[in-house]
Write an enzyme that holds these catalytic residues in place. Structure first.
Site, PDB file in Angstrom:
ATOM      1  CG  HIS A 194       4.368   4.813  -3.818  1.00  0.00           C
ATOM      2  ND1 HIS A 194       3.806   5.348  -4.549  1.00  0.00           N
ATOM      3  CD2 HIS A 194       3.694   3.036  -4.110  1.00  0.00           C
ATOM      4  CE1 HIS A 194       3.807   5.122  -5.378  1.00  0.00           C
ATOM      5  NE2 HIS A 194       3.109   3.882  -5.564  1.00  0.00           N
ATOM      6  CB  CYS A 517      -3.248  -4.645  -6.596  1.00  0.00           C
ATOM      7  SG  CYS A 517      -3.280  -3.380  -7.838  1.00  0.00           S
TER       8      CYS A 517
HETATM    9  C1  PEP Z   1      -2.993   1.685  -6.170  1.00  0.00           C
HETATM   10  O1  PEP Z   1      -2.307   2.748  -7.263  1.00  0.00           O
HETATM   11  O2  PEP Z   1      -3.858   1.272  -6.151  1.00  0.00           O
HETATM   12  C2  PEP Z   1      -1.512   0.244  -7.119  1.00  0.00           C
HETATM   13  C3  PEP Z   1      -1.655  -0.559  -6.611  1.00  0.00           C
HETATM   14  O3  PEP Z   1      -0.680   1.199  -7.613  1.00  0.00           O
HETATM   15  P1  PEP Z   1       0.802   2.145  -6.540  1.00  0.00           P
HETATM   16  O4  PEP Z   1       0.692   2.380  -5.484  1.00  0.00           O
HETATM   17  O5  PEP Z   1       1.985   1.649  -6.738  1.00  0.00           O
HETATM   18  O6  PEP Z   1       0.596   3.322  -7.313  1.00  0.00           O
END
Ligand code: PEP
Ligand code: MG
Length: 571
Positions: A194, A517
């Site tokens: 993240h 996403c």
């Molecule tokens: C994912 O897991 O691809 C996603 C978009 O959610 P995050 O990156 O916030 O876990």
């Protein structure tokens, strides 16, 4: 000149001054007995520490606005802290214990503060358990003062720094995004961790997997960071600096040339229209999304919203879970985006995104990514989810909202979420609060479980959004934050691609919209593969929208399909 090689994380080149962020110091409290003649010296140290902490809290209090809602929450916290420090009854209890037991003052303060906090927690009352956290926090500050521990203040990072650290929290990264940071060089983290996602969003060149980098570079040295080639150049000579300055100019030129795509729709060479949405973590980023020509918000990671508010006091973050604060944030994003769709995801806390809240106990987990994360946490503590849903539905009248649940693994889980949605709708109706009745409610497909049952899930969801970051992590069993296995983290793995393919098929057969996403949606190599698999909605860092439009404009659908076929046939 020294060169260090790491793992490429966020593109871009930066030149700046090294700023080393020290690893957090763990508070180790000594425990020993003292002699009677040492009592007064210890007590004076305690009183001096209380005075210093009170003074710094008062100064902070004075700097806060008396009218802003966010500052009001912080004001309350600091006022409570000061009252606690001045509490004569508690002070006398500490003194009695100190004189009777003759333990050193640090141990005495910690023991009494913990005892007090435990009593409050046991009362089982929301208000008192909140006070328990305040006690721990405020006397923790007193102990730090006595032990001469000064927690690093992320706000002290000067503009123009290349930051070197073992790791960085998402909250600190969000604070840093408000600065002009030349780059981020970290020992820990993977390409879809993240911190990296945030750095990409904020356009900060980032390299991870640089072993012990914060011990190898000294503050003040000139550092070049090359996010693409994953290189850190320390104390470069004049020629090298000139070479990289030219590279920065080139990158800038490319950005300028992409500006012509800003207002254009995303279409392939043969005219197939794509929708490119933005991933955001704070309401301010919605402005960036709009400016970058996004067709909407494909993913608002609401947990970052809470993290961004941690500010000077952790407990202030806890209070910002309030319905009103959330409502205002959601309303602001919806208003900024006008009639464009805005997909807001319910809290994806837990795992690597820990949130300090009085609503949540401190959860100790051996394997947090497999633990009480995302929708699992929300369903375990339904009041948190209910508050969030109320805020979302109240905001729904201000734009084109879609609500999305993360980390779904079963149909029952979705049904449980929908039951809560109904409770919230009924509540709002009886309170005569307006909301958009037909707000679409969808889910993330980011576990192999969800992809495998996507046909069933499509019966209870209005839309799907593929979270390829977690889908890759959980399918391959590779911790996306772990630099030691990041070489094995492969989104093009046949297993992952087949799960994506399966989900695309379920969405198509059941006629529900599907988007991607995860980070795959914005990377040039993977965009081509996803497009060739029939995906037409991609949500990415707003900074990548123009370059993705440019990429799509160079290919026909048949060419993109051929690229996908190669990967799917494992050629
Ligand atoms: C994912 O897991 O691809 C996603 C978009 O959610 P995050 O990156 O916030 O876990
Ligand atoms: Mg995810």
């Amino acid at each position: 000149m020294e060169v260090f090689l790491g793992i490429p994380a966020a593109d871009g080149t930066g030149i700046g001054t090294a700023f080393v962020i020290p690893d957090p110091v763990k508070r180790a409290i000594p425990q020993h007995h003292i002699n009677i003649d040492q009592i007064n010296r210890g007590w004076s140290r305690f009183e001096a520490a209380v005075q210093t902490v009170t003074l710094s809290l008062s100064e902070h209090l004075d700097s806060l606005s008396k009218t802003s809602e966010r500052d009001r929450a912080q004001r309350e916290v600091f006022e409570t802290y000061i009252l606690m420090l001045e509490d004569p009854v508690f002070k006398q209890e500490v003194r009695d214990f100190y004189e009777n037991q003759l333990f050193n003052i640090e141990y005495t303060v910690q023991f009494k503060a913990e005892e007090y906090a435990a009593k409050l927690r046991q009362a089982g009352n929301y208000y008192l358990s909140e006070r328990a956290q305040d006690i721990t926090d405020v006397f923790g500050r007193v102990l730090d003062e006595m032990l001469d521990i000064h927690p690093f203040d992320i706000n002290s990072v000067p503009d123009g720094s290349v930051i070197l650290a073992t790791s960085l929290s998402s909250a600190d990264t969000i604070i840093l995004s408000k600065r002009k940071i030349a780059g981020l060089a970290l020992s820990e983290g993977g390409v879809s961790s993240h911190v990296v996602i945030l750095a990409r969003n904020y356009g900060i060149p980032t390299v991870v997997g640089l072993e012990e980098i914060s011990k190898k570079v000294r503050n003040g040295e000139t550092v070049i960071i090359d996010g693409k080639d994953a290189e850190i150049l320390v104390s470069p000579d004049r020629n090298t600096i000139e070479e990289y300055k030219a590279k920065i100019r080139e990158e800038y030129q490319r950005k300028l040339s992409l500006r012509s795509f800003l207002s254009k729709p995303a279409v392939t060479k043969d005219g197939t229209r794509f929708k490119l949405y933005a991933n955001i973590g704070t309401p301010e980023e919605a402005e960036i999304a709009l400016a970058e020509g996004a067709d909407g918000i494909g993913l608002f990671r609401t947990e970052f919203l809470y993290m961004a508010q941690s500010g000077a006091s952790l407990n202030a973050a806890a209070r910002s879970f309030s319905e009103q604060t959330q409502f205002e944030a959601y309303k602001s994003v919806l208003q900024i985006m006008g009639d464009k769709p805005v997909t807001i995801r319910t809290l994806d806390a837990g795992g690597d995104k820990l949130i300090n809240s009085v609503d949540l106990p401190a959860i100790e987990e051996k394997n947090p990514l497999m633990g009480l994360r995302a929708v699992r946490l929300s369903l375990e503590y339904p009041n948190i989810l209910k508050t969030q849903l109320r805020a979302l539905y109240r905001a729904s009248v201000y734009g084109n909202l879609e609500i999305m649940f993360p980390l779904i693994t079963s149909v029952d889980q979705v049904k449980e979420c929908l039951e809560l949605v109904n409770v919230v709708k009924q509540e709002l109706t009886s309170e005569k609060i307006p909301f958009q009745e037909d707000t679409p409610v969808g889910i993330m497909i980011e576990t192999a479980a969800a992809a495998l049952i996507s046909d069933c899930l499509s019966k209870v969801s209005d839309f799907f959004s593929l979270g390829t970051n977690d889908l890759t992590q959980y399918t391959l069993g590779i911790d996306r934050e772990n630099q030691h296995v990041s070489g094995l983290y492969n989104e093009f793995s046949l297993a992952v691609l087949r799960l994506i393919e399966m989900t695309v098929r379920s969405a198509k057969e059941n006629n529900i919209p599907l988007a991607v996403c995860g980070e795959m949606a914005g990377r040039q190599d993977s965009v081509m593969v996803l497009a060739g698999m029939g995906i037409r909605n991609l949500s990415m860092s707003p900074k990548l929208i123009s370059s993705t439009k440019e990429l799509l404009s160079r290919f026909t659908i048949a060419e993109l399909e051929a690229i996908s076929a190669k990967h799917l046939n494992n050629l």
